[in-house]
Design an enzyme around this catalytic site. Structure first.
Site, mmCIF file in Angstrom:
data_model
loop_
_atom_site.group_PDB
_atom_site.id
_atom_site.type_symbol
_atom_site.label_atom_id
_atom_site.label_comp_id
_atom_site.label_asym_id
_atom_site.label_seq_id
_atom_site.Cartn_x
_atom_site.Cartn_y
_atom_site.Cartn_z
ATOM 1 N N ARG A 107 0.836 -1.192 0.000
ATOM 2 C CA ARG A 107 0.000 0.000 0.000
ATOM 3 C C ARG A 107 0.878 1.251 0.000
ATOM 4 N NH1 ARG A 107 -5.198 1.622 -0.898
ATOM 5 N NH2 ARG A 107 -6.145 2.828 0.795
ATOM 6 N N THR A 381 -10.148 0.348 -9.242
ATOM 7 C CA THR A 381 -9.203 -0.578 -8.633
ATOM 8 C C THR A 381 -9.255 -1.828 -9.504
ATOM 9 O OG1 THR A 381 -9.520 0.350 -6.434
ATOM 10 C CG2 THR A 381 -8.864 -1.949 -6.496
ATOM 11 N N THR A 399 -4.320 -0.867 -6.926
ATOM 12 C CA THR A 399 -5.107 0.329 -7.261
ATOM 13 C C THR A 399 -4.281 1.592 -7.382
ATOM 14 O OG1 THR A 399 -7.099 1.535 -6.626
ATOM 15 C CG2 THR A 399 -5.594 0.981 -4.861
ATOM 16 N N LEU A 400 -4.866 2.540 -8.131
ATOM 17 C CA LEU A 400 -4.418 3.940 -8.107
ATOM 18 C C LEU A 400 -5.422 4.765 -7.309
ATOM 19 C CD1 LEU A 400 -3.511 4.316 -11.892
ATOM 20 C CD2 LEU A 400 -1.885 4.502 -10.021
ATOM 21 N N ASN A 401 -6.427 4.115 -6.739
ATOM 22 C CA ASN A 401 -7.598 4.684 -6.068
ATOM 23 C C ASN A 401 -8.624 5.102 -7.117
ATOM 24 O OD1 ASN A 401 -9.253 5.311 -3.980
ATOM 25 N ND2 ASN A 401 -8.419 7.340 -3.632
ATOM 26 N N ASP A 423 -7.915 8.298 0.682
ATOM 27 C CA ASP A 423 -8.404 7.208 1.543
ATOM 28 C C ASP A 423 -8.143 7.466 3.025
ATOM 29 O OD1 ASP A 423 -9.767 5.608 -0.179
ATOM 30 O OD2 ASP A 423 -8.156 4.184 -0.523
ATOM 31 N N GLY A 474 -14.193 0.230 -4.590
ATOM 32 C CA GLY A 474 -14.218 1.118 -3.423
ATOM 33 C C GLY A 474 -14.828 0.407 -2.231
HETATM 34 N N1 GLY Z 1 -8.493 2.999 -2.869
HETATM 35 C C1 GLY Z 1 -9.526 2.112 -2.603
HETATM 36 C C2 GLY Z 1 -9.222 1.250 -1.438
HETATM 37 O O1 GLY Z 1 -8.058 0.994 -1.165
HETATM 38 O O2 GLY Z 1 -10.126 0.835 -0.776
#
Ligand code: GLY
EC number: 2.3.2.2
Length: 570
Positions: A107, A381, A399-401, A423, A474
């Site tokens: 992360r 994601t 993910t890049l979000n 986030d 999400g």
């Molecule tokens: N960016 C989405 C998540 O990590 O939940």
């Protein structure tokens, strides 16, 4: 004709599918997508045809699931840049055939210069533009270090260059954009124009067309650097210098020190039982695993099967369980390196029972207040599942979000940077882009990891692997993984049925069930309304991938029809 030629080339490059498959592509589809396959030896399911075929080619070369996962993570960055990434992060769960389970946290982290109030304006209100678009939204990327660490510990091939080379090739030679990829790139162009400091092919191009070949020359050079120099190819040298220069041009705060210090982390998985099944998932900084286990604990005393799939009773029960879990998420969850999350307590079966004491089978509970967050569609994601011919399994959500993250492309590199800082809880009680709220546990601190909903999951029964699954979406990730796991464990569905079945979602606040249209029949809707549930019909929820290991050892793999996802294997 041109398409046929292209498929012939890809087939030569990757080898033709030899397993039984259901191909489901519309006539104008760019790729021959397998939505469901039965594979004897090994299977890969990802969000993109090209990435799945890369994974399969590594497995056929003798790579294990981790080798294939490394190649797929990089390939998705090139052919699925909306969410595949090296400018973002993710979580990997790896189960060895013998039963040992490992989880890797790659992360993103808050930069050293980050502060708790960095997104507050002069009135003390959270300015979500800053945490979602542009340079200040970017967390320190973790994907490359994650893949390097996975490689060092678990690679069977021991040939890094072979794992990275497909990404060099795809970036250099190009791949064909699907209809949804071309459309989303066009839709995002104004944001690319706004966020970027240097010319790039995404801000500057005319409209992208379905089937157009996307060649990414700058990105190919980045992959050559990663291929030749490993970690140093991204966190050092000209690539790192380019990232830092991009930050300076756009008033971002990531420095060379941030990049040099970044380390992915091996963590203990979270695990819990549901009937005869043992469910493994990701610990914080993801909230997904904890909530998944907690919700399964809350459900264990009820007979969902008896209530019926998507009956009023089962939707009401699952909604109430989801409501309670997300209320806990908002208060208690954050990065355990910074905050004492009551992990054990949250997953304890007695605690789960206590949480359900006020459950009324006839009436919706009240969430304390209704928030204003609006749920977004689910492409931001991506998830992939791999099982190799020895039975080793990988489940990765990365993910890049947001779609294309912060929309910032590092000048001269083609790297998309994440907007993962959103986030964090920018201000207690203020919803982020998924309508999720947070508190002290998830406040911004230098080098802290922002709370995630990503829920890569692996399930075993009697000590044997039975299911690998996960999805983007999400906040809906967690509830989708719960429902698809239940589709298999409780309702006896095969992989394809479990993945394609419609889904619904509740996250405490806002106090509403959001649902795919076909999940709730008109009669059930009426009954839910009369119990006090507000239901809002929305678009697709998630893009689930799943592999089920059958009793004869073969693999039943399914790719979500909600997207261009593709299952491959042999
Ligand atoms: N960016 C989405 C998540 O990590 O939940």
């Amino acid at each position: 004709m041109k398409n046929l030629f292209y498929f012939a080339c890809l087939s030569l490059l990757f080898g033709l599918n030899s397993c039984k498959s259901i191909t489901q592509s519309s006539p104008e589809s760019i790729y021959p997508l397998n939505k469901s396959i039965q594979a004897k030896n090994a299977a890969v399911v990802t969000a993109h045809y090209v990435a799945s075929e890369v994974g399969k080619s590594i497995l056929e070369k003798g790579g294990n699931a981790v080798d294939a996962a490394i190649a797929v993570q990089f390939a998705l960055d090139v052919c699925f840049p909306v969410a595949g990434n090296i400018g973002g992060g993710g979580f990997m769960i790896y189960r060895e055939n013998g039963g040992a389970v490992y989880t890797l946290d790659y992360r993103e982290k808050a930069p050293l210069a980050a502060t708790a109030d960095m997104y507050l304006d002069e009135n003390g209100d959270a300015d979500l533009n800053k945490s979602q678009l542009g340079h200040l939204a970017v967390g320190v990327p973790g994907s490359v270090d994650g893949m390097v660490q996975a490689y060092k510990r678990f690679s069977k091939l021991k040939d890094w260059k072979t794992l990275v080379q497909p990404s060099v090739d795809i970036a250099k030679k190009g791949f064909k954009l699907t209809a949804s990829q071309a459309a989303y790139l066009n839709e995002t162009k104004p944001k690319f124009e706004k966020a970027n400091t240097r010319p790039n092919q995404f801000s500057d191009s005319k409209r992208f067309k379905t089937g157009e070949l996307l060649v990414q020359k700058d990105l190919a050079r980045v992959y050559e650097a990663i291929r030749d120099n490993g970690r140093e190819g991204f966190y050092g040298g000209w690539v790192a210098d380019s990232i830092v220069a991009e930050m300076k041009r756009g008033n971002g705060i990531i420095t060379l020190e941030d990049l040099e210090k970044y380390q992915a982390k091996w963590r203990e998985p979270v695990a819990g039982y549901y009937d005869d099944y043992k469910v493994y998932s990701m610990a914080p900084p993801s909230s997904g695993g904890v909530l998944l286990i907690q919700m399964l604990e809350m459900l264990e005393d009820y007979d969902l099967k008896d209530m019926g799939f998507h009956s009023t009773e089962s939707i009401h029960l699952i909604t109430e369980v989801e409501r309670r879990a997300f209320a806990d998420r908002a208060k208690h969850l954050g990065d355990t390196d910074f905050y004492p999350v009551p992990l054990k307590e949250m997953m304890d079966s007695l605690y789960a029972r206590k949480r359900m004491i006020d459950f009324d089978p006839k009436q919706a509970s009240l969430s304390s207040q209704i928030g204003a967050g609006e749920l977004k569609e689910s492409e931001q994601t991506t998830h992939f599942c791999i099982v190799d011919n020895e039975g080793n399994a990988v489940s990765i959500t990365t993910t890049l979000n947001g779609g294309y993250g912060s929309k910032v492309i590092v000048g001269g590199t083609g790297i998309f940077l994440n907007n993962e800082m959103d986030d964090f809880s920018a201000k207690p009680g203020t919803p982020n882009m998924f309508g999720l709220i947070g508190a002290e546990a998830n406040k911004i601190e230098p080098e802290k990891r922002m709370l995630s909903s990503m829920t890569p999951t692996i399930i075993e029964k009697n000590g044997e692997l039975v299911m690998v699954l996960g999805t983007p979406g999400g906040s809906t990730i967690i509830t989708s993984v719960l429902q698809v796991a239940l589709n298999y464990m409780e309702f006896g569905m095969d992989a394809n049925e479990a993945v394609q079945a419609s889904r619904f979602h509740h996250q405490w606040l806002p106090n509403v069930i959001t649902s795919e249209k076909s999940a709730i029949s008109p009669e059930v809707l009426k009954e839910l309304n009369s119990m006090g549930h507000e239901v809002v019909i929305r678009g697709k929820i998630g893009r689930m991938e799943a592999i089920i290991k059958m009793q004869d050892g073969s693999l039943d793999a399914a790719a979500d029809t909600r997207g261009d996802d593709h299952a491959s294997g042999y």
